[in-house]
Design an enzyme around this catalytic site. Structure first.
Site, mmCIF file in Angstrom:
data_model
loop_
_atom_site.group_PDB
_atom_site.id
_atom_site.type_symbol
_atom_site.label_atom_id
_atom_site.label_comp_id
_atom_site.label_asym_id
_atom_site.label_seq_id
_atom_site.Cartn_x
_atom_site.Cartn_y
_atom_site.Cartn_z
ATOM 1 N N LYS A 145 41.699 44.312 9.918
ATOM 2 C CA LYS A 145 41.561 42.902 9.521
ATOM 3 C C LYS A 145 42.252 42.674 8.181
ATOM 4 O O LYS A 145 42.124 43.509 7.270
ATOM 5 C CB LYS A 145 40.076 42.545 9.459
ATOM 6 C CG LYS A 145 39.793 41.071 9.224
ATOM 7 C CD LYS A 145 38.291 40.793 9.330
ATOM 8 C CE LYS A 145 37.954 39.339 9.069
ATOM 9 N NZ LYS A 145 36.511 39.057 9.207
ATOM 10 N N SER B 79 35.153 35.292 12.271
ATOM 11 C CA SER B 79 36.477 35.237 11.696
ATOM 12 C C SER B 79 37.374 36.413 12.090
ATOM 13 O O SER B 79 38.581 36.321 11.964
ATOM 14 C CB SER B 79 36.375 35.194 10.174
ATOM 15 O OG SER B 79 35.822 36.404 9.695
ATOM 16 N N SER C 197 30.958 37.629 11.994
ATOM 17 C CA SER C 197 32.408 37.666 12.211
ATOM 18 C C SER C 197 32.953 38.863 12.979
ATOM 19 O O SER C 197 34.127 38.863 13.333
ATOM 20 C CB SER C 197 33.131 37.569 10.873
ATOM 21 O OG SER C 197 33.252 36.226 10.528
HETATM 22 N N1 GLN Z 1 31.203 32.121 11.022
HETATM 23 C C1 GLN Z 1 30.485 32.464 9.848
HETATM 24 C C2 GLN Z 1 31.017 31.679 8.678
HETATM 25 O O1 GLN Z 1 31.856 30.867 8.876
HETATM 26 C C3 GLN Z 1 30.549 33.920 9.600
HETATM 27 C C4 GLN Z 1 31.813 34.371 8.999
HETATM 28 C C5 GLN Z 1 31.832 35.840 8.706
HETATM 29 O O2 GLN Z 1 30.981 36.598 9.172
HETATM 30 N N2 GLN Z 1 32.812 36.253 7.933
HETATM 31 O O3 GLN Z 1 30.621 31.850 7.566
#
Ligand code: GLN
Length: 488
Positions: free
Chosen positions: A79, A154, A178
């Site tokens: 990532k 994400s 994410s």
């Molecule tokens: N979707 C969640 C957010 O927007 C989690 C994102 C994440 O785990 N990095 O914060």
């Protein structure tokens, strides 16, 4: 089965027996990238030369008779919020375009040492803020099961590359879901370890009390193998736990008879798509057939998880993002009259809309006069959520729920309505708030799209959690491969 659909442990056996070389495997994965990347857009940066160099080095080490681990020679995606020496690390933000770190994240150096082959840096929502990768400054990734739909986020690029055969395995980060939510939406396995199990040194911080790095993989065993490689103490991250790490792939026996599994009432009783509910109910039957006892359990404070998460995560993010001042890193605005304008113009131009929203929300929640009402209150409710989990784990070995209330949605469907996007995290954020390990694995299809099952375990009980997940996987017929992976 084609090479690009095989698991890391199957490929690892072929490599160890010298039936396949890592150079051949890597070339085939790179050919696959050339074939499908235009449709899927998993990567922000591809590193084919580095990959071939690493693959040849592993082949040479094997030829020299060196002892190699199970990930040696395996192509993987990383990532793009993890620092990689000499390779651009953007966090999918314009402000970091072209930024080349001078050091590796601990996870990255562990994977280099394990003989990992780095195919590239995978796409994400800017700074990991989002659930679809649509917040990436480099364009969205697509779901390999249906390229008109999102891969989740994400870590959408990491999930998509594994599902599409553009890497055998990947690492992502999970602050509120994410890793698990994109794993669910793309039909792969994703693990968020216990908070502190994996070093976050070199991971660009989003919300420091929640962030964890973990694997995205084709099956539970692969995820366990990756966990073995990345977990464990690190003096460079003082939130990293000192506990020794058991071999997480060793206890995948399939035997869960007599185990007690709690079905989290607050994550299963409303708001699920019908197809998700059906697959989840079938999963419960699979556990029961395996001899586990499944019961509904209520964790009353879990219903506050979403507002608590968005207050804490945004507050920590607003503080963490202050480092992007265009002095130490990143792109600086061309026009400014003074230092303040330099900051504001650079951040104004460099950050996308969702990032600005989080910074504003977080700064507001932390500001004098509001701190107690918002951030302080959120921390108190976080404690209540933790206590609910503690109480449930006195009775149950693990807790389950769907990973996401919905299957992958259409591109653009939720971008205009941030609240709708936030609601898709409802099942994943509780484990982050409580610091618990959780895994998502495929448990069915709805509208032809994957549905994910989440298993949550007590802190440091990843082995038990993976054993339960593996026991399910062994008894479940599977979901097949996505359209893009079938070959174009
Ligand atoms: N979707 C969640 C957010 O927007 C989690 C994102 C994440 O785990 N990095 O914060």
């Amino acid at each position: 089965m084609e090479l690009h659909q095989r698991t890391a442990h199957e490929l690892g056996d072929l490599l160890a027996n010298k039936e396949l070389s890592s150079a051949e495997l890597t070339a085939s994965v790179l050919a696959r990238v050339a074939e499908v990347e235009e449709q899927v857009s998993s990567y922000i940066t591809l590193t084919p030369e580095l990959a071939m160099e690493q693959a040849r080095a592993v082949d040479q080490a094997r030829a020299d008779g060196k002892e190699l681990g199970p990930l040696a020679g395996i192509p993987m995606g990383i990532k793009d919020n993890m620092s990689t020496t000499g390779t651009q690390t953007t966090c999918a933000s314009s402000i970091l375009k072209g930024y080349k770190p001078v050091y590796d994240a601990t996870v990255v150096s562990r994977l280099r040492d394990a003989g990992g082959v780095f195919i590239g840096k995978t796409n994400l929502d800017e700074f990991a803020f989002g659930s679809s990768t649509e917040n990436s400054a480099f364009g969205a990734s697509k779901n390999p099961w249906d390229t008109e739909r999102v891969p989740g986020g994400s870590s959408g690029g990491s999930a998509a590359c594994v599902a599409a055969g553009e890497a055998v395995i990947a690492v992502g980060s999970d602050t509120g879901g994410s890793i698990r939510q994109p794993a669910s939406l793309c039909g792969v396995v994703g693990v968020k370890p216990t908070y502190g199990r994996v070093s976050r040194y070199g991971l660009v911080a989003f919300a420091s009390s929640l962030d964890q790095i973990g694997p995205l993989a084709r099956d539970v065993k692969d995820a366990a193998i990756m966990m073995n490689a990345i977990c464990g103490p690190d003096e460079m991250d003082n939130t990293c736990l000192p506990n020794s790490v058991p071999d997480m792939a060793a206890d995948l026996t399939g035997d869960i008879s007599g185990m007690k599994i709690g079905i989290v009432k607050e994550l299963t009783s409303e708001g699920l798509e019908a197809g998700v509910e059906e697959s989840f109910n079938n999963a419960v039957k699979v556990f029961e057939d395996a001899g586990a006892v499944c019961e509904v359990v209520s964790l009353p404070s879990v219903k506050y998880s979403l507002p608590v998460y968005y207050l804490i995560a945004s507050s920590e993010a607003s503080s963490n993002l202050s480092r992007f001042d265009a002095v130490r890193y990143g792109v600086r605005a061309e026009k400014y009259e003074n230092i303040l304008e330099m900051y504001t113009n650079s951040r104004g131009e460099g950050f996308g809309a969702e990032t600005k929203r989080r910074v504003m929300l977080g700064t507001y929640a932390l500001s004098a006069g509001y701190y107690d009402a918002y951030y302080g209150k959120a921390l108190k409710v976080r404690t209540l959520i933790r206590r609910d989990f503690d109480a449930a784990f006195t009775k149950y070995d693990a807790l389950i729920s769907p990973t996401s209330p919905c299957v992958a949605f259409k591109m653009g469907e939720k971008t205009e309505d941030p609240l709708q996007m936030y609601l898709s995290d409802v099942c994943t954020v509780p484990a982050n708030l409580a610091g618990l390990p959780a895994v998502s694995l495929p448990c069915g299809l709805s509208e032809g799209m994957p549905v994910g099952l989440q298993v949550i375990a007590p802190a440091l009980e990843e082995s038990r959690m993976l054993k339960i997940a593996d026991a399910f996987e062994r008894r479940f017929e599977g979901i097949g491969v996505p359209t893009v992976a079938e070959g174009v």
